[in-house]
Structures are given as structure tokens and as C-alpha cells.
Design a protein around this motif. Structure first.
Motif, short mmCIF file in Angstrom:
data_model
loop_
_atom_site.label_atom_id
_atom_site.label_comp_id
_atom_site.label_asym_id
_atom_site.label_seq_id
_atom_site.Cartn_x
_atom_site.Cartn_y
_atom_site.Cartn_z
N ASP A 1 0.81 -1.22 0.00
CA ASP A 1 0.00 0.00 0.00
C ASP A 1 0.85 1.28 0.00
OD1 ASP A 1 1.01 0.33 2.57
OD2 ASP A 1 -0.75 -0.54 3.54
N ALA A 2 2.18 1.14 -0.12
CA ALA A 2 3.04 2.33 -0.10
C ALA A 2 3.00 3.07 -1.44
CB ALA A 2 4.48 1.90 0.20
N ASP A 3 3.47 4.29 -1.43
CA ASP A 3 3.75 5.00 -2.69
C ASP A 3 4.98 4.29 -3.28
OD1 ASP A 3 4.92 6.64 -4.58
OD2 ASP A 3 4.50 8.50 -3.50
N LEU A 4 4.73 3.36 -4.21
CA LEU A 4 5.79 2.42 -4.60
C LEU A 4 7.00 3.07 -5.30
CD1 LEU A 4 3.63 -0.69 -5.61
CD2 LEU A 4 4.75 -0.20 -3.42
N PRO A 5 6.79 4.02 -6.22
CA PRO A 5 7.98 4.66 -6.80
C PRO A 5 8.82 5.38 -5.73
CG PRO A 5 6.04 5.12 -8.14
CD PRO A 5 5.55 4.47 -6.89
N ALA A 6 8.14 6.04 -4.79
CA ALA A 6 8.88 6.74 -3.71
C ALA A 6 9.60 5.72 -2.84
CB ALA A 6 7.92 7.57 -2.87
N ALA A 7 8.95 4.59 -2.58
CA ALA A 7 9.56 3.55 -1.73
C ALA A 7 10.79 2.96 -2.43
CB ALA A 7 8.55 2.45 -1.44
N ALA A 8 10.67 2.71 -3.74
CA ALA A 8 11.83 2.15 -4.47
C ALA A 8 12.98 3.15 -4.45
CB ALA A 8 11.43 1.82 -5.90
N ALA A 9 12.67 4.42 -4.70
CA ALA A 9 13.73 5.45 -4.70
C ALA A 9 14.33 5.58 -3.30
CB ALA A 9 13.16 6.79 -5.16
N GLY A 10 13.47 5.52 -2.29
CA GLY A 10 13.96 5.61 -0.90
C GLY A 10 14.84 4.43 -0.54
N ALA A 11 14.45 3.24 -1.01
CA ALA A 11 15.25 2.04 -0.71
C ALA A 11 16.62 2.13 -1.37
CB ALA A 11 14.50 0.80 -1.20
N VAL A 12 16.67 2.66 -2.58
CA VAL A 12 17.96 2.78 -3.29
C VAL A 12 18.85 3.79 -2.57
CG1 VAL A 12 19.02 3.58 -5.45
CG2 VAL A 12 17.04 2.05 -5.51
N ARG A 13 18.27 4.91 -2.16
CA ARG A 13 19.07 5.90 -1.42
C ARG A 13 19.59 5.28 -0.12
NH1 ARG A 13 17.14 9.72 2.34
NH2 ARG A 13 18.81 11.16 2.89
N ALA A 14 18.71 4.57 0.59
CA ALA A 14 19.10 3.98 1.88
C ALA A 14 20.18 2.92 1.70
CB ALA A 14 17.88 3.39 2.58
N ALA A 15 20.15 2.22 0.59
CA ALA A 15 21.12 1.14 0.38
C ALA A 15 22.49 1.68 -0.03
CB ALA A 15 20.60 0.17 -0.69
N PHE A 16 22.51 2.76 -0.81
CA PHE A 16 23.78 3.08 -1.49
C PHE A 16 24.39 4.43 -1.14
CE2 PHE A 16 21.56 0.09 -4.46
CZ PHE A 16 22.36 -1.00 -4.13
N LEU A 17 23.76 5.20 -0.26
CA LEU A 17 24.38 6.48 0.12
C LEU A 17 25.77 6.21 0.69
CD1 LEU A 17 23.40 9.58 0.37
CD2 LEU A 17 23.51 9.11 2.81
N ASN A 18 26.73 7.03 0.28
CA ASN A 18 28.10 6.88 0.80
C ASN A 18 28.66 5.48 0.49
OD1 ASN A 18 30.25 8.26 2.09
ND2 ASN A 18 29.89 7.13 3.97
N GLN A 19 28.29 4.96 -0.71
CA GLN A 19 28.72 3.62 -1.15
C GLN A 19 28.24 2.53 -0.18
OE1 GLN A 19 30.18 6.70 -2.55
NE2 GLN A 19 31.55 6.18 -0.88
N GLY A 20 27.12 2.79 0.48
CA GLY A 20 26.59 1.81 1.43
C GLY A 20 27.37 1.76 2.72
#
Ligand code: NDP
Length: 478
Positions: free
Chosen positions: A258-277
Motif C-alpha cells: 500500500d506504499a507509494d511504490l515509486p517513492a519507496a523504491a527510490a527511498g530504498a535505493v538511497r538507503a542502500a547506497f548512500l556513501n557507497q553503502g
């Protein structure tokens, strides 16, 4: 560039005369030398701090806060040079150093200047007594910080420690000494009395360990890996030191249908890879509700492939180099393990081919791995690099069980448009922090820290002021 220790207001080499090389991980080239300090340097720094402590503790809070603001002003004035130094030392993108690391270091000093000015303590009125709480400085405190957010995390500890009237001996990571050295210049220019802030460069075993073991250092605030944290705790515990441990994480990102899926995908990518993870808070386990699994997973892969990996000094670069060739080898070891464990690498997993002088840098493309059981080593051990695993779940209960099925408990990021679910899941995950429909949105007043193997204690706002002071109750008979 030959860096020096700051001890008793003077810039000095290691007493042994030895030094260590400091490398740019994006090129492999040496950029500086730093003192290879040992117990004698720590002893000198602690002695200076002890001498300075009574008069620093007597400085009025208003004046201490003004010192912090002067340090903030000095850092702000040098912001672009500091951002370049941070990128040179860590390999992180210059856009990140300039928008996150350096501004946050400035903010840490300004924030704790305000926090200490507005600090207050409790009073308990009884029928026959009045109790009130007094906060006193601890004395000399030891601050040990890692390489991933060097100035950001050092300032996060230095500012509240000084604000509360303590004197400091800091030991930054030997891999990233440049901005710590620059902070020494700024602190000196701000006119801080000599001996109040001391900084000793060197390795963990040679310089960090004697700092933790020093009997006159009454508190240790440590940020780093869980194994090192356990060692620090083992050394400090018999000396009954105050201890704050901010350790590793293997944080889940939970995406509900039920999430805003594009925002969730973008948020997940940022959370995974900021500062090379390489952020303790990175969301390296992405849990997706089964009914939208393929859709969200594919969006994550598309967004990940679009990330620009390259020259950290170039504006627009989103992922730079990992901290060192050794660390790159460790992360690549996990990619080999993931293949053995049956994982399918959906994107990344290889090294980009970059022109000289970057050809020898510790670069790795951001990697998304599917098909692994959430209990396997790749999905439960902290990799601390640009590697995320994706896992489906069928029910809220299953999502919570997977989220909690690791030894770590630092943070979680929950993506849903259902308010009741957001509250329910946030309460059920075993972590020190939960973000809902966001990640790494920081209010400096809130408690920061983890549970389980992610650490002990909380820092942030009043929690930092409490950690960096002793609490005394005074009872007056009425
Ligand atoms: P380490 O634990 O290797 O090092 C952290 C600091 O401790 C460094 O300054 C290191 O020195 C020093 N150190 C090493 N051995 C000892 C010792 N025996 N006694 C005292 N000090 C010692 O961590 P990393 O630098 O590799 O940083 C990455 C880790 O930090 C990750 O696990 C990450 O999750 C965690 N981290 C946690 C955060 C949190 O807030 N929870 C935030 C950021 C990172 P040197 O490097 O010079 O050897």
C-alpha cells in the motif's frame, strides 16, 4: 602533507617519531602522513587534558557555547576546502561531502551550543524535602570515531563533550585523518584554551586501546564496528567507565504493497547506497510485500543502474570509491559468498572501468542480489558496502520476523500508506530508530543509537548532554 597531533595546544609528531601513510582510495595515491602514535602520546594528551579540566569546567556555559559557535563559524568559513579533504580521504562524492558531511559538522557545533544553553535539570518537591539534580563534567573523555563520516561523527561527539565542561582526547580513524587535522586548526584558531581539546592520530590497537585503558579517562564514546566495540567494552568495563557504543547495523527497509511504490523504491535505493553503502544506518536488506515484489524489485534495479559511479571530485557523481582496497576485497568476498549461497546478482557486482588515475581506485558498482534466503550469511552479516539483498514477504508478521532475524538492531525504514500499520510495525521491529516513508531524516534532538549488537546507550540532544556529564542529586531537608 604531514599531519600532527594536537596536544596541550601544540602541533607535535608522535613521540616515537614514526608516521603512517594516508591514501586517497579513489586513486590509491598517498596524500599525507600522520603520526603513528602510541601510549606515550595518549599519556601526554590525557595529562594535558587533566591540567586544563578544572578551569574549563569553571568557564560559564554561555562562554562555552560561544566557543562552539566560533568553531562552527571556522568550519563554515572553510567549508569547501573541508569538503574536498573529506572526499580526498574517503572517496565519497564531493556532492555528499559538501551537502551532508561538512554542513552537518557545522550544525553539530551550532546545535549543541543551543542545546547546552537551554539545558535544564529536574527538581522533585516533597513534603519534607526538595531534591534537585546537578550536572557536573565527567572530566577527561575519550572519543573514538570511524572512517565513514569522519568530520560529521567526530563533531557529533566533540561538541557535546566540550559543551558539558569536559576536556577531550580524540582518536580518529587512521584511514581518514585529514578533516580531523583541519578541525584541530579551527579549534586552535577559535582560541580554545590549550589542553581542552587534544587529538591523537594513529591506529586502533596502538593509540585507541591505550586511550580506552587509561584510568584517568572517565568516559569513552565510541563509534565503529561491533567486534571493536566489544573489545572496547571489555577493556573499559573493569575500570567502570561511562561507555557509549554506536556500532554496526544490517538494517531492513520494509516496503508494503500500500506504499507509494515509486517513492519507496527510490527511498530504498538511497538507503542502500548512500556513501557507497558505508553508513551504519544503510538499509542493506530490502523486504518487499509479495504482491508487488517483481514490480518494486525491478524499479529498484532500474534506479540502481542509473546511479553515476565515478570520479568523487566530479559534481554529479553519486557513488565514489570504497574506503580502501582491503575493504573492497572484503565486500567482493561477500559477493562470492552470495553466489555460493544461491543469490542472483541483478545489477552491479563488478568494478567500473575508469580512466587513470582512477583505474586503481576501490570502486564497485552498486549491487542488488535476489534469491537468497533472509537467514543466510549474506543477508544477515554487515557488509558495509554498496550491496543490498531483496526478499519477498507475505504478511506483516513475516516481514517483522525477517526484520528482527539478525544480531543487529540499529534502524529500520518502513514504507506504507496505512497509518495503523506504520505504528504497529514500528513498535514491533527491534531497533533503536525507525523511519516511516523516509530514511535518514535527522532531528538532532532525538535519541540516536541501537539495540542488540548495534550498541549501547543513546546520543543526540539531551541524551548527549546526559552522557557527557555526571548526575548528582542534592536533597535539602525542608
Ligand atoms: P572500527 O571498529 O574498525 O574502527 C572504529 C574506530 O576504532 C577507529 O578509530 C579505529 O582505529 C578504532 N579502533 C580499532 N581498534 C581499536 C581498539 N582495539 N581500541 C580502541 N579503538 C580501536 O570501525 P571502522 O572504522 O571500520 O568503521 C566501520 C564500522 O563502524 C561499521 O561496522 C559501521 O557500522 C560502524 N559505524 C557505526 C555507526 C553508528 O552510529 N552506529 C556510525 C558509523 C559507523 P583505526 O581505524 O585507526 O584502526
Amino acid at each position: 602533507m604531514a599531519l600532527a597531533n594536537l596536544i596541550d595546544g601544540a602541533f607535535v609528531p608522535a613521540r616515537s617519531g614514526r608516521s603512517l601513510p594516508d591514501y586517497d582510495p579513489a586513486t590509491g595515491l598517498q596524500v599525507a602522513t600522520l603520526p603513528d602514535s602510541g601510549a606515550a602520546d595518549i599519556d601526554a594528551a590525557v595529562a594535558a587534558a587533566l591540567r586544563a579540566q578544572p578551569s574549563w569546567a569553571a568557564v560559564a556555559i554561555e562562554e562555552r557555547a560561544t566557543f562552539l559557535e566560533r568553531i562552527a563559524d571556522g568550519l563554515a568559513a572553510a567549508a569547501s576546502a573541508l569538503a574536498r579533504l573529506e572526499t580526498l580521504d574517503t572517496g565519497k562524492p564531493i556532492d555528499l561531502s559538501s551537502t551532508l558531511d561538512v554542513p552537518r559538522a557545522v550544525r553539530n557545533f551550532r546545535f549543541f551550543a543551543g542545546q547546552v544553553r537551554h539545558d535544564r535539570t529536574d527538581a522533585h518537591h516533597g513534603s519534607d524535602s526538595l531534591n534537585y539534580t546537578l550536572r557536573t563534567p565527567i572530566g577527561v573523555v575519550g572519543l573514538i570515531t570511524p572512517w565513514n563520516l569522519p568530520l560529521y561523527l567526530l563533531s557529533w561527539k566533540v561538541a557535546p563533550a566540550l559543551a558539558m565542561g569536559n576536556c577531550v582526547v580524540a582518536k580518529p580513524s587512521e584511514l581518514t585523518p585529514l578533516t580531523a587535522a583541519a578541525l584541530c586548526e579551527v579549534v586552535t584558531a577559535a582560541g580554545l584554551p590549550k589542553g581542552v581539546f587534544n587529538l591523537v592520530h594513529g591506529t586502533g590497537p596502538a593509540a585507541g586501546e591505550p586511550l580506552v585503558a587509561h584510568p584517568q579517562v572517565r568516559a569513552i564514546s565510541f563509534t565503529g564496528g561491533t567486534a571493536t566495540g566489544a573489545r572496547v567494552a571489555t577493556t573499559a568495563a573493569p575500570l567502570f567507565k561511562k561507555l557509549s557504543l554506536e556500532l554496526g547495523g544490517k538494517n531492513p527497509t520494509l516496503i508494503f504493497a500500500d506504499a507509494d511504490l515509486p517513492a519507496a523504491a527510490a527511498g530504498a535505493v538511497r538507503a542502500a547506497f548512500l556513501n557507497q553503502g558505508q553508513v551504519c544506518l544503510c538499509g542493506s536488506r530490502i523486504l518487499i510485500e509479495r504482491s508487488v515484489y517483481e514490480q518494486v524489485r525491478d524499479a529498484i534495479v532500474t534506479d540502481t543502474k542509473a546511479l553515476v559511479v565515478g570520479d568523487p571530485m566530479q559534481q554529479g557523481t553519486q557513488l565514489g570509491a570504497l574506503i580502501s582496497p582491503d575493504h573492497l576485497a572484503k565486500v567482493q568476498g561477500y559477493l562470492a559468498l552470495a553466489r555460493q549461497e544461491g543469490g542472483a546478482i541483478l545489477c552491479g557486482g563488478d568494478r567500473p572501468s575508469l580512466p587513470p588515475p582512477l583505474a586503481g581506485g576501490a570502486f564497485l558498482r552498486p549491487t542488488v542480489i535476489d534469491g537468497l534466503p533472509p537467514t543466510c550469511r549474506t543477508a544477515t552479516e554487515e557488509i558495509f558496502g554498496p550491496v543490498a539483498t531483496v526478499h519477498p514477504f507475505a504478511t506483516d508478521q513475516e516481514a517483522i520476523e525477517i526484520a528482527n532475524g539478525v544480531r543487529y538492531g540499529l534502524s529500520a525504514s518502513v514504507w506504507t500508506s496505512n497509518l495503523a500499520r506504520a505504528h504497529r510495525v514500528s513498535a514491533a521491529v527491534h531497533t533503536g530508530m525507525v523511519w516511516v516513508n523516509t530514511w535518514l531524516l535527522r532531528d538532532l534532538r532525538v535519541p540516536f543509537g541501537g539495540v542488540k549488537d548495534s550498541g549501547l546507550g543513546r546520543e543526540g540532544g539531551p541524551h548527549s548532554l546526559e552522557f557527557f556529564s555526571d548526575t548528582r542529586n542534592i536533597c535539602i531537608k525542608l
